[in-house]
Motif scaffolding. Structure first.
Motif, PDB file in Angstrom:
ATOM      1  N   ILE A  57      17.219  13.501  52.541  1.00 49.17           N
ATOM      2  CA  ILE A  57      17.882  13.264  50.486  1.00 49.17           C
ATOM      3  C   ILE A  57      16.994  12.162  50.005  1.00 49.17           C
ATOM      4  O   ILE A  57      16.636  11.127  51.022  1.00 49.17           O
ATOM      5  CB  ILE A  57      19.173  13.247  50.749  1.00 49.17           C
ATOM      6  N   MET A  58      16.833  12.433  48.344  1.00 49.61           N
ATOM      7  CA  MET A  58      16.539  10.861  48.070  1.00 49.61           C
ATOM      8  C   MET A  58      16.933  11.285  46.621  1.00 49.61           C
ATOM      9  O   MET A  58      17.614  12.263  46.519  1.00 49.61           O
ATOM     10  CB  MET A  58      14.778  11.025  48.168  1.00 49.61           C
ATOM     11  N   CYS A  59      16.759  10.085  46.047  1.00 49.89           N
ATOM     12  CA  CYS A  59      17.395  10.482  44.946  1.00 49.89           C
ATOM     13  C   CYS A  59      16.308   9.841  44.183  1.00 49.89           C
ATOM     14  O   CYS A  59      15.721   8.555  43.885  1.00 49.89           O
ATOM     15  CB  CYS A  59      18.425   9.322  44.540  1.00 49.89           C
ATOM     16  N   TRP A  89      26.817  19.179  49.197  1.00 56.35           N
ATOM     17  CA  TRP A  89      25.651  18.790  49.501  1.00 56.35           C
ATOM     18  C   TRP A  89      24.783  17.682  49.667  1.00 56.35           C
ATOM     19  O   TRP A  89      23.467  18.070  50.584  1.00 56.35           O
ATOM     20  CB  TRP A  89      25.014  20.415  49.435  1.00 56.35           C
ATOM     21  N   ARG A  90      25.293  17.079  48.668  1.00 58.05           N
ATOM     22  CA  ARG A  90      24.536  15.677  49.085  1.00 58.05           C
ATOM     23  C   ARG A  90      25.002  15.093  50.105  1.00 58.05           C
ATOM     24  O   ARG A  90      24.071  14.052  50.911  1.00 58.05           O
ATOM     25  CB  ARG A  90      24.998  14.964  48.092  1.00 58.05           C
ATOM     26  N   ILE A 142      21.792  19.198  41.103  1.00 53.32           N
ATOM     27  CA  ILE A 142      20.707  20.127  41.069  1.00 53.32           C
ATOM     28  C   ILE A 142      21.575  21.836  41.166  1.00 53.32           C
ATOM     29  O   ILE A 142      21.102  22.819  40.522  1.00 53.32           O
ATOM     30  CB  ILE A 142      19.346  19.872  41.383  1.00 53.32           C
ATOM     31  N   ALA A 143      22.423  21.643  41.796  1.00 50.31           N
ATOM     32  CA  ALA A 143      23.061  22.663  42.551  1.00 50.31           C
ATOM     33  C   ALA A 143      24.584  23.441  41.214  1.00 50.31           C
ATOM     34  O   ALA A 143      24.545  24.448  41.115  1.00 50.31           O
ATOM     35  CB  ALA A 143      23.446  22.764  43.762  1.00 50.31           C
ATOM     36  N   GLY A 153      13.083  25.845  54.781  1.00 51.97           N
ATOM     37  CA  GLY A 153      14.623  25.979  55.551  1.00 51.97           C
ATOM     38  C   GLY A 153      15.265  25.882  55.405  1.00 51.97           C
ATOM     39  O   GLY A 153      16.389  25.812  54.738  1.00 51.97           O
ATOM     40  N   ARG A 154      15.183  24.787  53.453  1.00 50.20           N
ATOM     41  CA  ARG A 154      16.104  24.629  52.825  1.00 50.20           C
ATOM     42  C   ARG A 154      17.272  25.447  51.785  1.00 50.20           C
ATOM     43  O   ARG A 154      15.986  25.957  51.306  1.00 50.20           O
ATOM     44  CB  ARG A 154      15.809  23.044  52.672  1.00 50.20           C
ATOM     45  N   GLY A 155      18.522  25.259  51.176  1.00 55.66           N
ATOM     46  CA  GLY A 155      18.782  26.366  49.967  1.00 55.66           C
ATOM     47  C   GLY A 155      19.469  26.040  50.738  1.00 55.66           C
ATOM     48  O   GLY A 155      20.545  26.267  51.391  1.00 55.66           O
TER      49      GLY A 155
END
Length: 284
Positions: A194-196, A187-188, A154-155, A179-181
């Protein structure tokens, strides 16, 4: 017939209170934004549903009007008014969708075309709290074809220029509430939680001479939809993060009503014509 497995990671968990609410919010808002000039998503049915095996869930039926989004070679052979019917049985974390079937830990999605009934998409979706490391997640499903694996980042992955917004770019967006971003390369490997989302997508188009071209086009569209949708769910997190399931269902209801007004007025007199085309192709 062709199959691909799409893996999309998010800095969330797959629990009911996080990913599911974000998913419902994103779909409703995105559908409203993309529905204009008589095209987009019409919600035909959205109501509670009880399954003897999976328990309580939600049944949704939608019509997705697509003409302007088709390539020129496809627009030349379909009616002026063209739509895909999507039916979804969602028992999160188990879901079935039919243009065909989704699994969210299981979702089934079924998609069927108003003009070409011999065309279908079957999507089985499973969610796990990992970074896409489960290579055997679909081993229990029948494996009739070789399956390619497509990682969606996504990034880093590029999206069609017409959909790009800097405010929705995970490389630049940072959530005030979580605070995420500002996701950087790799990043993974470093972000928690984290989820998939694992999606097994089967496309079937039984029309001689067009099968390969259409199936490749559909897989490209599916990839773009997954990339754009997950970027938006991430970038809109501050809008939905404090919502309860009741809150997001009320938001979903309101957005569906507004979206249907935008989409439906131009199509009320043409659905019978479309369905007559479908009956013709079913008989051939």
């Amino acid at each position: 017939m062709s199959q691909l497995i799409y893996l999309t990671c998010m800095t969330l968990t797959s629990s009911m209170t996080t990913y599911r609410i974000g998913q419902l919010y994103m779909i409703s808002k995105h559908s409203h934004e993309q529905s204009d000039r008589g095209e987009g998503v019409e919600v035909v049915q959205n109501e509670p549903y009880e399954d003897p095996n999976h328990g309580n869930g939600q049944l949704t039926e939608k019509r997705v009007y697509l003409n302007s989004k088709l390539p020129s070679w496809a627009r030349a052979v379909v009616p002026k008014i063209f739509y895909v019917t999507e039916k979804a049985w969602n028992y999160y974390p188990y879901t079935i969708t039919a243009g065909h079937i989704f699994y969210v830990k299981h979702i089934f999605l079924l998609l069927q075309c108003s003009f070409l009934p011999k065309f279908s998409i079957h999507i089985e979706t499973k969610y796990e709290d990992n970074k896409g490391s489960n290579d055997s997640i679909f081993d229990k499903e029948a494996k009739d074809l070789e399956r390619e694996v497509c990682f969606i980042d996504i990034a880093s992955d590029e999206i069609p220029e017409r959909y790009y917004k800097e405010s929705e770019d995970p490389k630049y967006f940072k959530s005030q509430k979580t605070g995420r971003g500002q996701l950087k390369e790799g990043w993974r490997e470093t972000h928690q939680p984290i989820m998939c989302s694992y999606k097994l997508v089967t496309v079937k188009f039984e029309v001689w001479g067009l099968q390969t071209r259409v199936e490749q086009f559909v897989h490209k569209v599916v990839r773009d939809i997954l990339l754009i949708g997950h970027r938006q769910a991430f970038a809109w997190v501050d809008e939905w993060y404090d919502m309860t399931m009741d809150d997001v269902r009320e938001y979903e209801k309101n957005m569906h009503e507004k979206t249907n007004i935008k989409v439906c007025n131009q199509h009320s007199s043409t659905v019978d014509e479309i369905e007559s085309h479908a009956q013709y192709f079913l008989s051939t």
